[in-house]
Design a protein around this motif. Structure first.
Motif, PDB file in Angstrom:
ATOM      1  N   LEU A 288       0.839  -1.193   0.000  1.00 28.98           N
ATOM      2  CA  LEU A 288       0.000   0.000   0.000  1.00 28.98           C
ATOM      3  C   LEU A 288       0.876   1.246   0.000  1.00 28.98           C
ATOM      4  N   GLN A 289       0.471   2.236  -0.764  1.00 25.37           N
ATOM      5  CA  GLN A 289       1.203   3.494  -0.851  1.00 25.37           C
ATOM      6  C   GLN A 289       0.292   4.639  -0.451  1.00 25.37           C
ATOM      7  N   GLY A 290       0.747   5.435   0.488  1.00 22.20           N
ATOM      8  CA  GLY A 290      -0.042   6.599   0.891  1.00 22.20           C
ATOM      9  C   GLY A 290       0.160   6.904   2.374  1.00 22.20           C
ATOM     10  N   ASN A 291      -0.710   7.705   2.921  1.00 20.15           N
ATOM     11  CA  ASN A 291      -1.854   8.334   2.309  1.00 20.15           C
ATOM     12  C   ASN A 291      -2.245   9.591   3.074  1.00 20.15           C
ATOM     13  N   MET A 292      -1.252  10.430   3.381  1.00 21.37           N
ATOM     14  CA  MET A 292      -1.507  11.642   4.149  1.00 21.37           C
ATOM     15  C   MET A 292      -2.124  12.721   3.262  1.00 21.37           C
ATOM     16  N   ASP A 293      -3.118  13.408   3.802  1.00 23.85           N
ATOM     17  CA  ASP A 293      -3.730  14.530   3.106  1.00 23.85           C
ATOM     18  C   ASP A 293      -2.647  15.588   2.842  1.00 23.85           C
ATOM     19  N   PRO A 294      -2.418  15.983   1.583  1.00 23.53           N
ATOM     20  CA  PRO A 294      -1.377  16.978   1.307  1.00 23.53           C
ATOM     21  C   PRO A 294      -1.562  18.278   2.080  1.00 23.53           C
ATOM     22  N   SER A 295      -2.790  18.602   2.445  1.00 27.52           N
ATOM     23  CA  SER A 295      -3.053  19.853   3.156  1.00 27.52           C
ATOM     24  C   SER A 295      -2.492  19.851   4.574  1.00 27.52           C
ATOM     25  N   VAL A 296      -2.173  18.680   5.118  1.00 30.59           N
ATOM     26  CA  VAL A 296      -1.533  18.612   6.435  1.00 30.59           C
ATOM     27  C   VAL A 296      -0.206  19.376   6.420  1.00 30.59           C
ATOM     28  N   LEU A 297       0.418  19.467   5.252  1.00 31.12           N
ATOM     29  CA  LEU A 297       1.706  20.164   5.164  1.00 31.12           C
ATOM     30  C   LEU A 297       1.584  21.670   5.368  1.00 31.12           C
ATOM     31  N   TYR A 298       0.365  22.187   5.429  1.00 24.02           N
ATOM     32  CA  TYR A 298       0.175  23.583   5.802  1.00 24.02           C
ATOM     33  C   TYR A 298       0.252  23.780   7.308  1.00 24.02           C
ATOM     34  N   ALA A 299       0.191  22.711   8.067  1.00 26.64           N
ATOM     35  CA  ALA A 299       0.145  22.770   9.524  1.00 26.64           C
ATOM     36  C   ALA A 299       1.540  22.967  10.117  1.00 26.64           C
ATOM     37  N   SER A 300       1.592  23.027  11.443  1.00 26.43           N
ATOM     38  CA  SER A 300       2.868  23.181  12.134  1.00 26.43           C
ATOM     39  C   SER A 300       3.685  21.902  12.018  1.00 26.43           C
ATOM     40  N   PRO A 301       5.011  21.992  12.198  1.00 22.42           N
ATOM     41  CA  PRO A 301       5.832  20.781  12.194  1.00 22.42           C
ATOM     42  C   PRO A 301       5.344  19.728  13.183  1.00 22.42           C
ATOM     43  N   ALA A 302       4.920  20.151  14.358  1.00 24.17           N
ATOM     44  CA  ALA A 302       4.437  19.188  15.351  1.00 24.17           C
ATOM     45  C   ALA A 302       3.189  18.470  14.849  1.00 24.17           C
ATOM     46  N   ARG A 303       2.299  19.192  14.205  1.00 25.63           N
ATOM     47  CA  ARG A 303       1.065  18.573  13.684  1.00 25.63           C
ATOM     48  C   ARG A 303       1.384  17.620  12.538  1.00 25.63           C
ATOM     49  N   ILE A 304       2.353  17.991  11.703  1.00 26.57           N
ATOM     50  CA  ILE A 304       2.766  17.109  10.610  1.00 26.57           C
ATOM     51  C   ILE A 304       3.310  15.799  11.176  1.00 26.57           C
ATOM     52  N   ALA A 306       2.683  14.455  14.031  1.00 24.79           N
ATOM     53  CA  ALA A 306       1.595  13.697  14.661  1.00 24.79           C
ATOM     54  C   ALA A 306       0.793  12.932  13.612  1.00 24.79           C
ATOM     55  N   GLU A 307       0.561  13.548  12.452  1.00 27.89           N
ATOM     56  CA  GLU A 307      -0.186  12.870  11.396  1.00 27.89           C
ATOM     57  C   GLU A 307       0.617  11.699  10.830  1.00 27.89           C
ATOM     58  N   VAL A 308       1.913  11.909  10.637  1.00 24.61           N
ATOM     59  CA  VAL A 308       2.772  10.814  10.183  1.00 24.61           C
ATOM     60  C   VAL A 308       2.735   9.670  11.189  1.00 24.61           C
ATOM     61  N   ALA A 309       2.847  10.002  12.465  1.00 26.18           N
ATOM     62  CA  ALA A 309       2.834   8.969  13.513  1.00 26.18           C
ATOM     63  C   ALA A 309       1.534   8.187  13.500  1.00 26.18           C
ATOM     64  N   ASP A 310       0.418   8.887  13.291  1.00 23.29           N
ATOM     65  CA  ASP A 310      -0.884   8.214  13.296  1.00 23.29           C
ATOM     66  C   ASP A 310      -0.992   7.233  12.127  1.00 23.29           C
ATOM     67  N   ILE A 311      -0.573   7.645  10.933  1.00 25.75           N
ATOM     68  CA  ILE A 311      -0.660   6.757   9.767  1.00 25.75           C
ATOM     69  C   ILE A 311       0.260   5.557   9.932  1.00 25.75           C
ATOM     70  N   LEU A 312       1.472   5.779  10.454  1.00 25.16           N
ATOM     71  CA  LEU A 312       2.384   4.663  10.695  1.00 25.16           C
ATOM     72  C   LEU A 312       1.809   3.690  11.717  1.00 25.16           C
ATOM     73  N   GLN A 313       1.211   4.249  12.771  1.00 28.07           N
ATOM     74  CA  GLN A 313       0.619   3.382  13.797  1.00 28.07           C
ATOM     75  C   GLN A 313      -0.558   2.603  13.239  1.00 28.07           C
ATOM     76  N   ARG A 314      -1.347   3.232  12.395  1.00 25.86           N
ATOM     77  CA  ARG A 314      -2.481   2.542  11.783  1.00 25.86           C
ATOM     78  C   ARG A 314      -2.009   1.398  10.882  1.00 25.86           C
ATOM     79  N   TYR A 315      -0.937   1.643  10.112  1.00 25.72           N
ATOM     80  CA  TYR A 315      -0.444   0.557   9.252  1.00 25.72           C
ATOM     81  C   TYR A 315       0.136  -0.565  10.101  1.00 25.72           C
ATOM     82  N   GLY A 316       0.892  -0.203  11.119  1.00 23.25           N
ATOM     83  CA  GLY A 316       1.423  -1.214  12.033  1.00 23.25           C
ATOM     84  C   GLY A 316       2.755  -1.781  11.587  1.00 23.25           C
TER      85      GLY A 316
END
Length: 355
Positions: A288-304, A306-316
């Motif tokens: 599987l390839q993906g899948n962060m919303d590109p608009s997350v990159l408008y957020a703060s580094p900390a928020r970015i 956190a989103e990466v961490a969530d997707i990685l945790q979801r994939y496992g």
């Protein structure tokens, strides 16, 4: 060809063990980078940039100089095939791609030539060869094409569309004409991708940007069937390696099970499907390839992060995941935020790859 120094992208696509999750970005060579804008200005216009192998190579490598990316992707456009068919591609400021000729009738489709990639699209192949040589084994090079359905939408509509009136009219009112067009495009895409592979592409992606506008049965009949035909016709071994194939249908998360049966090695996901759900449904069959919303990159580094961490945790744990955005990076993103994203994927993913 030089030995590949970083092959984690290819290994992940084939669901082989990796040390960290590989990452690249769709449109990673693009308008968010000031150096890209400078090179495009030097070229004069977008298609002149695409048709100049040295400048196409330059912009392909620009994001690799900034970021620790695990793959390069050929700088080109999905509409090179329709242009080679004589439709006259041009770009209107603020409106995107347009064609001087459009296809609306059976006669239009019957008159359409099937280009030979090696000669009619030689500038693309020259770019692939130039980029592959310049990479010198640094990371793999991705080749790509639009899907037959997606190419057909532009060719019939004459450009971008909000309602897809003309293409859907052709599909429902004259399906035989639609199939004739898609058949020619499938032949063209197969030849085009195979020529990219012969020229040095080490993986290929089929972009089905507009498959998600179809109903389930129409998607299977008019988009997926032709992508499956292409997958079956592709060179799958070259230079002693398997050539992975990625299918990406934007807004296609509801069709992952049937997409996984095409013979592709990996499926791209946009941000509208949770990656843990996707893995549960098809993860043993494909990467599987993906899948962060590109608009997350408008957020703060900390928020970015956190989103990466969530997707990685979801994939496992385990391999089979190539981290990417759910679509192309936006032109107004701060380049430093893209760097935060790439670094976070490598840093935070190591824990999921311990043996």
């Amino acid at each position: 060809m030089s030995e590949l120094k970083n092959d984690r992208f290819l290994r992940a696509l084939l669901r082989e063990p990796v040390d960290v999750t590989p990452v690249w970005m769709m449109r990673q060579a693009g308008r968010y980078l000031p150096e890209y804008k400078a090179t495009r200005a030097q070229a004069g216009d977008f298609m002149s940039l695409c048709k100049n192998p040295e400048l196409a190579c330059e912009v392909t490598l620009q994001p690799l100089e900034r970021y620790d990316l695990d793959a390069a992707i050929l700088f080109s456009d999905i509409l090179t095939i329709p242009d080679a068919m004589g439709l006259g591609l041009y770009f209107e400021a603020g409106e995107g791609p347009r064609f001087k000729k459009v296809l609306r009738t059976e006669a239009d489709v019957a008159a359409l030539p099937v280009p030979k990639a090696a000669s009619d699209l030689d500038y693309v192949m020259n770019a692939v060869k130039t980029i592959r040589s310049a990479l010198n084994g640094r990371v793999p090079l991705i080749g790509f094409s639009g899907s037959p359905w997606t190419l057909a939408t532009y060719m019939v509509e004459g450009g971008s569309s909000k309602d897809f009136r003309h293409i859907k009219e052709m599909m429902y009112a004259t399906p035989d004409v639609m199939h004739a067009l898609l058949h020619k495009l499938a032949l063209s895409v197969t030849d085009y991708l195979n020529e990219q592979i012969r020229s040095g592409a080490q993986a290929v992606q089929i972009f089905d940007t507009w498959g998600g506008v179809l109903s389930p049965e129409m998607y299977k009949t008019f988009s997926l069937a032709y992508m499956e035909q292409i997958v079956k016709g592709l060179i799958r071994e070259h230079e002693g390696r398997r050539i992975p194939v990625i299918l990406f249908t934007k807004n296609g998360g509801q069709w992952l099970e049937v997409m996984a049966k095409t013979g592709a090695d990996a499926l791209g996901l946009d941000w509208t499907t949770h990656i843990d759900d996707a893995r549960r449904r098809v993860g043993q069959q494909v990467a599987l390839q993906g899948n962060m919303d590109p608009s997350v990159l408008y957020a703060s580094p900390a928020r970015i992060r956190a989103e990466v961490a969530d997707i990685l945790q979801r994939y496992g744990s385990g391999t089979g995941h190539v981290f990417n955005l759910g679509h192309g990076i936006h032109q107004f993103v701060n380049p430093e935020h893209a760097g935060v994203f790439v670094d976070a994927v490598h840093e935070l993913s190591a824990q999921y790859h311990t043996s």
